[in-house]
Design an enzyme around this catalytic site. Structure first.
Site, mmCIF file in Angstrom:
data_model
loop_
_atom_site.group_PDB
_atom_site.id
_atom_site.type_symbol
_atom_site.label_atom_id
_atom_site.label_comp_id
_atom_site.label_asym_id
_atom_site.label_seq_id
_atom_site.Cartn_x
_atom_site.Cartn_y
_atom_site.Cartn_z
ATOM 1 N N HIS A 133 25.339 -10.148 3.088
ATOM 2 C CA HIS A 133 24.622 -11.230 3.770
ATOM 3 C C HIS A 133 25.521 -11.683 4.929
ATOM 4 O O HIS A 133 26.127 -12.749 4.893
ATOM 5 C CB HIS A 133 24.380 -12.368 2.776
ATOM 6 N N LYS A 167 0.833 -1.213 0.000
ATOM 7 C CA LYS A 167 0.000 0.000 0.000
ATOM 8 C C LYS A 167 0.863 1.256 0.000
ATOM 9 O O LYS A 167 0.359 2.363 0.174
ATOM 10 C CB LYS A 167 -0.888 0.016 1.242
ATOM 11 N N ARG A 212 15.141 -9.379 5.200
ATOM 12 C CA ARG A 212 15.714 -9.567 3.856
ATOM 13 C C ARG A 212 15.014 -8.592 2.924
ATOM 14 O O ARG A 212 13.784 -8.537 2.890
ATOM 15 C CB ARG A 212 15.537 -10.999 3.352
HETATM 16 N N1 CP Z 1 22.016 -18.954 1.373
HETATM 17 C C1 CP Z 1 20.823 -18.319 1.390
HETATM 18 O O1 CP Z 1 20.743 -17.116 1.704
HETATM 19 O O2 CP Z 1 19.764 -19.102 1.056
HETATM 20 P P1 CP Z 1 18.242 -18.621 1.025
HETATM 21 O O3 CP Z 1 18.117 -17.600 -0.098
HETATM 22 O O4 CP Z 1 17.436 -19.857 0.789
HETATM 23 O O5 CP Z 1 17.935 -17.972 2.351
#
Ligand code: CP
Length: 324
Positions: A146, A97, A118
């Site tokens: 990450h 939205k 994420r």
């Molecule tokens: N390695 C990893 O980040 O896997 P996913 O995208 O499944 O979380």
């Protein structure tokens, strides 16, 4: 990041406040996390725990995930905590939205004690941490970083090879878009006498920012084209997927890159006996499963399982100990 929202406050207790980027960790803090991760293996296998009873973790995922989301959720539950979640947050949260990420974080922080995020944009976790009163954990921000993957990668190398200093590692595949290899480079730069080989198709070479960082930290690296030659020399092959989703309409570039570097029986044949193959997963066609999966040097499923213990350790340290 500014003021009280610094991810890692350097003090006598070295308090870990958020996990947003790999650069915030040093050898000492990694060693602390890995000590707790080893304890967590015992918790899972033997004792169980209620340490995070009445604590709530929110997982906000704007991009797909299997390992990261489910291992964090499993980690929280195995420590006795609860989970609230929205997968496909772009579609199923109020982002659909037009709500800003910052507003979403302010709201979710009122419902939870830690947020695992994420997002598809590089830097999203830093933005979230800047407004969040509860810890933010970066579970992957677009092509950015990450960090929890990199921590579990280092943990895996230490367990499998027995050391980080003096190792040689080949990073293979999509190095331009790979947030896992970027974060891993930041963590590897804390160790001594490393040699990194970057083996990638020309359209997805490792970025200059990472190469500059490695140079400033005295890490030897080189770009190489011949995977078989490199595979015969290294302790670790870190294979990655060519990420179709990062190419947009550059279909020709994607087709040029995919299938160029594959781990198969030929690569296994030249690898050293003690060496290992890692992959953050998911894989598509860059590892030939029938050739490789049953080889004891294929470490990628053990690597993924280690994610549970490292993420349990991070949750405990963020929510209970506040140290790393
Ligand atoms: N390695 C990893 O980040 O896997 P996913 O995208 O499944 O979380």
């Amino acid at each position: 990041m500014s003021g009280s929202n610094k991810a890692y406050e350097k003090g006598s207790m070295g308090r870990l406040k958020h996990v947003v980027e790999a650069q915030q960790f040093d050898r000492e803090s990694m060693a602390d996390i890995f000590t707790v991760a080893c304890e967590m293996e015992q918790v899972v296998q033997h004792y169980g725990s209620n340490l995070l009873n009445r604590r709530v973790m929110a997982t906000l995922f704007y991009e797909p995930s299997t390992r990261t989301r489910l291992s964090f959720e499993s980690a929280m539950k195995r420590l006795g905590g609860d989970v609230v979640t929205t997968e496909s947050a772009q579609e199923f949260s109020s982002a659909a939205k037009g709500e800003t990420l910052e507003d979403t974080i302010r709201i979710v922080a009122g419902y939870s004690d830690v947020i695992v995020l994420r997002h598809f944009e590089s830097g999203a976790s830093k933005r979230a941490a800047a407004v969040s009163p509860v810890p933010i954990i970066n579970a992957g921000d677009g092509p950015g970083q990450h960090p929890t993957q990199a921590l579990l990668d280092i943990y895996t190398i230490e367990r499998e090879i027995g050391r980080l200093d003096g190792i040689s590692i080949a990073m293979v595949g999509d190095l331009a878009n790979g947030r896992t290899v970027r974060s891993l480079c930041y963590l590897l730069s804390k160790f001594e006498d490393l040699h990194i080989y970057f083996v990638s198709p020309p359209v997805v070479r490792m970025g200059d920012d990472i190469k500059g960082y490695l140079t400033r930290h005295g890490i030897r690296f080189e770009e190489a084209d011949d995977l078989t030659e490199v595979a015969s020399k290294v302790d670790v092959i870190y294979q990655t997927r060519i990420q179709r989703e990062r190419f947009g309409d550059r279909i020709r570039d994607y087709e040029e890159a995919r299938g160029l570097y594959i781990i198969d029986a030929g690569v296994l044949k030249v690898m050293r006996e003690h060496a290992i193959i890692m992959h953050p997963l998911p894989r598509v066609d860059e590892i030939v499963a029938r050739d490789v999966d049953s080889d004891p040097r294929a470490a990628y499923f053990r690597q993924a399982h280690n994610g549970l213990y490292v993420r349990m350790a991070l949750l405990r340290m963020l929510l209970i100990e506040g140290t790393a």
